[in-house]
Scaffold this motif. Structure first.
Motif, PDB file in Angstrom:
ATOM      1  N   GLY A  83       0.857  -1.179   0.000  1.00  0.00           N
ATOM      2  CA  GLY A  83       0.000   0.000   0.000  1.00  0.00           C
ATOM      3  C   GLY A  83       0.891   1.227   0.000  1.00  0.00           C
ATOM      4  N   ILE A  84       0.433   2.292  -0.628  1.00  0.00           N
ATOM      5  CA  ILE A  84       1.253   3.515  -0.667  1.00  0.00           C
ATOM      6  C   ILE A  84       0.348   4.730  -0.840  1.00  0.00           C
ATOM      7  N   ALA A  85       0.666   5.802  -0.126  1.00  0.00           N
ATOM      8  CA  ALA A  85      -0.051   7.077  -0.321  1.00  0.00           C
ATOM      9  C   ALA A  85       0.840   8.219   0.140  1.00  0.00           C
ATOM     10  N   VAL A  86       0.622   9.344  -0.508  1.00  0.00           N
ATOM     11  CA  VAL A  86       1.342  10.579  -0.205  1.00  0.00           C
ATOM     12  C   VAL A  86       0.284  11.624   0.166  1.00  0.00           C
ATOM     13  N   ALA A  87       0.579  12.476   1.127  1.00  0.00           N
ATOM     14  CA  ALA A  87      -0.369  13.527   1.531  1.00  0.00           C
ATOM     15  C   ALA A  87      -0.735  14.385   0.324  1.00  0.00           C
ATOM     16  N   GLN A  91       1.604  15.573  -3.298  1.00  0.00           N
ATOM     17  CA  GLN A  91       1.553  14.607  -4.409  1.00  0.00           C
ATOM     18  C   GLN A  91       2.166  15.232  -5.657  1.00  0.00           C
ATOM     19  N   GLY A  92       2.725  14.375  -6.504  1.00  0.00           N
ATOM     20  CA  GLY A  92       3.322  14.849  -7.761  1.00  0.00           C
ATOM     21  C   GLY A  92       4.702  15.447  -7.607  1.00  0.00           C
ATOM     22  N   GLN A  93       5.335  15.233  -6.434  1.00  0.00           N
ATOM     23  CA  GLN A  93       6.676  15.795  -6.189  1.00  0.00           C
ATOM     24  C   GLN A  93       7.708  14.700  -5.983  1.00  0.00           C
ATOM     25  N   ARG A  94       7.418  13.524  -6.518  1.00  0.00           N
ATOM     26  CA  ARG A  94       8.374  12.413  -6.525  1.00  0.00           C
ATOM     27  C   ARG A  94       8.502  11.662  -5.204  1.00  0.00           C
ATOM     28  N   LEU A  95       7.673  12.007  -4.219  1.00  0.00           N
ATOM     29  CA  LEU A  95       7.763  11.303  -2.947  1.00  0.00           C
ATOM     30  C   LEU A  95       7.291   9.850  -3.101  1.00  0.00           C
ATOM     31  N   GLY A  96       6.223   9.636  -3.882  1.00  0.00           N
ATOM     32  CA  GLY A  96       5.755   8.278  -4.124  1.00  0.00           C
ATOM     33  C   GLY A  96       6.826   7.450  -4.808  1.00  0.00           C
ATOM     34  N   THR A  97       7.516   8.046  -5.769  1.00  0.00           N
ATOM     35  CA  THR A  97       8.616   7.357  -6.454  1.00  0.00           C
ATOM     36  C   THR A  97       9.680   6.927  -5.448  1.00  0.00           C
ATOM     37  N   ALA A  98      10.055   7.834  -4.537  1.00  0.00           N
ATOM     38  CA  ALA A  98      11.095   7.524  -3.551  1.00  0.00           C
ATOM     39  C   ALA A  98      10.626   6.454  -2.569  1.00  0.00           C
ATOM     40  N   ASP A 122      -8.759   3.611 -12.893  1.00  0.00           N
ATOM     41  CA  ASP A 122      -8.558   4.971 -13.425  1.00  0.00           C
ATOM     42  C   ASP A 122      -7.461   5.735 -12.671  1.00  0.00           C
ATOM     43  N   ASN A 123      -6.694   5.038 -11.823  1.00  0.00           N
ATOM     44  CA  ASN A 123      -5.635   5.698 -11.051  1.00  0.00           C
ATOM     45  C   ASN A 123      -4.341   5.673 -11.870  1.00  0.00           C
ATOM     46  N   HIS A 124      -4.317   6.514 -12.904  1.00  0.00           N
ATOM     47  CA  HIS A 124      -3.222   6.449 -13.883  1.00  0.00           C
ATOM     48  C   HIS A 124      -1.873   6.811 -13.276  1.00  0.00           C
ATOM     49  N   ARG A 125      -1.870   7.735 -12.342  1.00  0.00           N
ATOM     50  CA  ARG A 125      -0.590   8.113 -11.739  1.00  0.00           C
ATOM     51  C   ARG A 125       0.021   6.924 -11.002  1.00  0.00           C
ATOM     52  N   ALA A 126      -0.794   6.228 -10.218  1.00  0.00           N
ATOM     53  CA  ALA A 126      -0.273   5.072  -9.485  1.00  0.00           C
ATOM     54  C   ALA A 126       0.123   3.950 -10.452  1.00  0.00           C
ATOM     55  N   ILE A 127      -0.704   3.680 -11.444  1.00  0.00           N
ATOM     56  CA  ILE A 127      -0.395   2.596 -12.392  1.00  0.00           C
ATOM     57  C   ILE A 127       0.927   2.889 -13.108  1.00  0.00           C
ATOM     58  N   ASN A 128       1.109   4.141 -13.501  1.00  0.00           N
ATOM     59  CA  ASN A 128       2.357   4.558 -14.157  1.00  0.00           C
ATOM     60  C   ASN A 128       3.555   4.310 -13.238  1.00  0.00           C
ATOM     61  N   LEU A 129       3.392   4.688 -11.976  1.00  0.00           N
ATOM     62  CA  LEU A 129       4.464   4.489 -10.988  1.00  0.00           C
ATOM     63  C   LEU A 129       4.779   3.001 -10.830  1.00  0.00           C
ATOM     64  N   TYR A 130       3.751   2.179 -10.729  1.00  0.00           N
ATOM     65  CA  TYR A 130       3.966   0.744 -10.539  1.00  0.00           C
ATOM     66  C   TYR A 130       4.631   0.120 -11.763  1.00  0.00           C
ATOM     67  N   GLN A 131       4.156   0.488 -12.945  1.00  0.00           N
ATOM     68  CA  GLN A 131       4.735  -0.110 -14.167  1.00  0.00           C
ATOM     69  C   GLN A 131       6.210   0.241 -14.297  1.00  0.00           C
ATOM     70  N   ARG A 132       6.560   1.468 -13.939  1.00  0.00           N
ATOM     71  CA  ARG A 132       7.972   1.866 -14.025  1.00  0.00           C
ATOM     72  C   ARG A 132       8.833   1.082 -13.033  1.00  0.00           C
ATOM     73  N   ASN A 133       8.200   0.504 -12.028  1.00  0.00           N
ATOM     74  CA  ASN A 133       8.930  -0.276 -11.032  1.00  0.00           C
ATOM     75  C   ASN A 133       8.731  -1.772 -11.214  1.00  0.00           C
TER      76      ASN A 133
HETATM   77  C1  LIG Z   1       0.075   7.423  -6.363  1.00  0.00           C
HETATM   78  C2  LIG Z   1       1.024   8.227  -5.485  1.00  0.00           C
HETATM   79  C3  LIG Z   1       1.535   7.361  -4.334  1.00  0.00           C
HETATM   80  C4  LIG Z   1       2.224   8.653  -6.362  1.00  0.00           C
HETATM   81  O1  LIG Z   1       3.094   9.417  -5.581  1.00  0.00           O
HETATM   82  P1  LIG Z   1       3.492  10.897  -6.071  1.00  0.00           P
HETATM   83  O2  LIG Z   1       4.576  11.386  -5.184  1.00  0.00           O
HETATM   84  O3  LIG Z   1       2.258  11.728  -6.164  1.00  0.00           O
HETATM   85  O4  LIG Z   1       4.002  10.607  -7.557  1.00  0.00           O
HETATM   86  P2  LIG Z   1       5.386  10.986  -8.231  1.00  0.00           P
HETATM   87  O5  LIG Z   1       5.606  12.467  -8.136  1.00  0.00           O
HETATM   88  O6  LIG Z   1       6.458  10.116  -7.639  1.00  0.00           O
HETATM   89  O7  LIG Z   1       5.079  10.613  -9.761  1.00  0.00           O
HETATM   90  C5  LIG Z   1       4.775   9.304 -10.162  1.00  0.00           C
HETATM   91  C6  LIG Z   1       4.679   9.250 -11.668  1.00  0.00           C
HETATM   92  O8  LIG Z   1       3.346   9.516 -12.105  1.00  0.00           O
HETATM   93  C7  LIG Z   1       3.369  10.507 -13.146  1.00  0.00           C
HETATM   94  N1  LIG Z   1       2.102  11.198 -13.120  1.00  0.00           N
HETATM   95  C8  LIG Z   1       1.750  12.288 -12.431  1.00  0.00           C
HETATM   96  N2  LIG Z   1       0.464  12.574 -12.640  1.00  0.00           N
HETATM   97  C9  LIG Z   1      -0.010  11.658 -13.524  1.00  0.00           C
HETATM   98  C10 LIG Z   1      -1.266  11.419 -14.135  1.00  0.00           C
HETATM   99  N3  LIG Z   1      -2.337  12.196 -13.879  1.00  0.00           N
HETATM  100  N4  LIG Z   1      -1.380  10.355 -14.988  1.00  0.00           N
HETATM  101  C11 LIG Z   1      -0.318   9.558 -15.245  1.00  0.00           C
HETATM  102  N5  LIG Z   1       0.890   9.746 -14.666  1.00  0.00           N
HETATM  103  C12 LIG Z   1       1.038  10.777 -13.821  1.00  0.00           C
HETATM  104  C13 LIG Z   1       4.555  11.342 -12.789  1.00  0.00           C
HETATM  105  O9  LIG Z   1       4.968  12.087 -13.908  1.00  0.00           O
HETATM  106  C14 LIG Z   1       5.534  10.256 -12.405  1.00  0.00           C
HETATM  107  O10 LIG Z   1       6.035   9.592 -13.536  1.00  0.00           O
HETATM  108  P3  LIG Z   1       7.467   9.943 -14.173  1.00  0.00           P
HETATM  109  O11 LIG Z   1       8.468   9.662 -13.095  1.00  0.00           O
HETATM  110  O12 LIG Z   1       7.561   8.995 -15.321  1.00  0.00           O
HETATM  111  O13 LIG Z   1       7.405  11.376 -14.534  1.00  0.00           O
HETATM  112  C15 LIG Z   1       0.345   9.518  -4.909  1.00  0.00           C
HETATM  113  O14 LIG Z   1      -0.033  10.376  -5.973  1.00  0.00           O
HETATM  114  C16 LIG Z   1      -0.855   9.221  -4.036  1.00  0.00           C
HETATM  115  O15 LIG Z   1      -0.725   9.039  -2.843  1.00  0.00           O
HETATM  116  N6  LIG Z   1      -2.055   9.210  -4.648  1.00  0.00           N
HETATM  117  C17 LIG Z   1      -3.297   8.965  -3.907  1.00  0.00           C
HETATM  118  C18 LIG Z   1      -3.298   7.600  -3.231  1.00  0.00           C
HETATM  119  C19 LIG Z   1      -2.997   6.492  -4.218  1.00  0.00           C
HETATM  120  O16 LIG Z   1      -3.369   6.539  -5.387  1.00  0.00           O
HETATM  121  N7  LIG Z   1      -2.318   5.446  -3.717  1.00  0.00           N
HETATM  122  C20 LIG Z   1      -2.066   4.258  -4.504  1.00  0.00           C
HETATM  123  C21 LIG Z   1      -3.251   3.370  -4.417  1.00  0.00           C
HETATM  124  S1  LIG Z   1      -3.026   1.855  -5.347  1.00  0.00           S
END
Ligand SMILES: CC(C)(COP(=O)(O)OP(=O)(O)OC[C@H]1O[C@@H](n2cnc3c(N)ncnc32)[C@H](O)[C@@H]1OP(=O)(O)O)[C@@H](O)C(=O)NCCC(=O)NCCS
Length: 164
Positions: A83-87, A91-98, A122-133
């Motif tokens: 499980g992972i979440a950022v305040a 969000q969007g400042q690379r903390l999730g990546t770290a 539809d959680n594209h940001r998280a899916i993108n993060l996971y796929q890159r890892n």
């Molecule tokens: C998902 C989450 C942990 C990611 O952490 P974060 O610090 O916000 O994300 P990062 O800044 O590390 O960026 C992660 C990647 O997503 C990309 N990204 C940002 N917004 C995006 C969007 N709307 N769609 C797709 N990708 C996106 C970033 O560019 C980055 O990719 P890159 O390194 O290739 O540029 C955080 O946004 C979060 O807590 N979200 C709400 C809770 C959640 O979704 N938890 C996971 C549940 S499964």
């Protein structure tokens, strides 16, 4: 931002972090339900202190506040879950990546064969993060309780190490 394992006195800070997550974040990240309690956070701390521990929790701290949280639960099973979440404010400042890189490194060091997770489709940001890892989707499921479609994802750590 300091990344460190959850510590003995962290339950109140974890409670504040979780209960301040926005509805949009809680929609996709709700391992403790829509809100949690101090007792639940104390239980999480206590489980980290067992030996062997059934879970490992990592936090990102800004002074005394927790602003990011990643965990591996089910370490006593063959299906450890991430499980992972950022305040919301950071969000969007690379903390999730770290956080993800650190917890995957911890899992490799401790010989975990794989890490599993579920993510809303539809959680594209998280899916993108996971796929890159190295996570790949292997199944999908519609959750009847929260009425959302999820992907099941996995990363196989020992295979990745053998290939690398
Ligand atoms: C998902 C989450 C942990 C990611 O952490 P974060 O610090 O916000 O994300 P990062 O800044 O590390 O960026 C992660 C990647 O997503 C990309 N990204 C940002 N917004 C995006 C969007 N709307 N769609 C797709 N990708 C996106 C970033 O560019 C980055 O990719 P890159 O390194 O290739 O540029 C955080 O946004 C979060 O807590 N979200 C709400 C809770 C959640 O979704 N938890 C996971 C549940 S499964």
């Amino acid at each position: 931002m300091l990344l460190r394992p959850l510590a003995h006195n962290d339950a109140p800070a974890l409670l504040t972090f979780y209960n301040n997550l926005s509805p949009a974040t809680i929609r996709v990240f709700r391992p403790l339900g829509s809100r949690t309690s101090l007792e639940i956070c104390q239980l999480i701390v206590a489980e980290n202190e067992l030996s062997p521990a059934p879970r490992f929790d990592l936090v990102a701290c800004d002074h005394t506040a927790i602003v990011g949280w990643a965990f591996l639960a089910g370490l006593d099973t063959d299906h450890p879950d991430l499980g992972i979440a950022v305040a919301d404010g950071v969000q969007g400042q690379r903390l999730g990546t770290a956080l993800l890189a650190s917890i995957v490194a911890w899992a490799r060091e401790h010989g975990l064969p794989a890490i599993y997770l579920m993510v809303v489709q539809d959680n594209h940001r998280a899916i993108n993060l996971y796929q890159r890892n190295g996570f790949v989707a292997y199944d999908e499921e519609f959750d009847a309780v929260d009425k959302l479609p999820y992907y099941h994802m996995v990363t196989r750590l020992q295979e990745a190490r053998a290939d690398g």
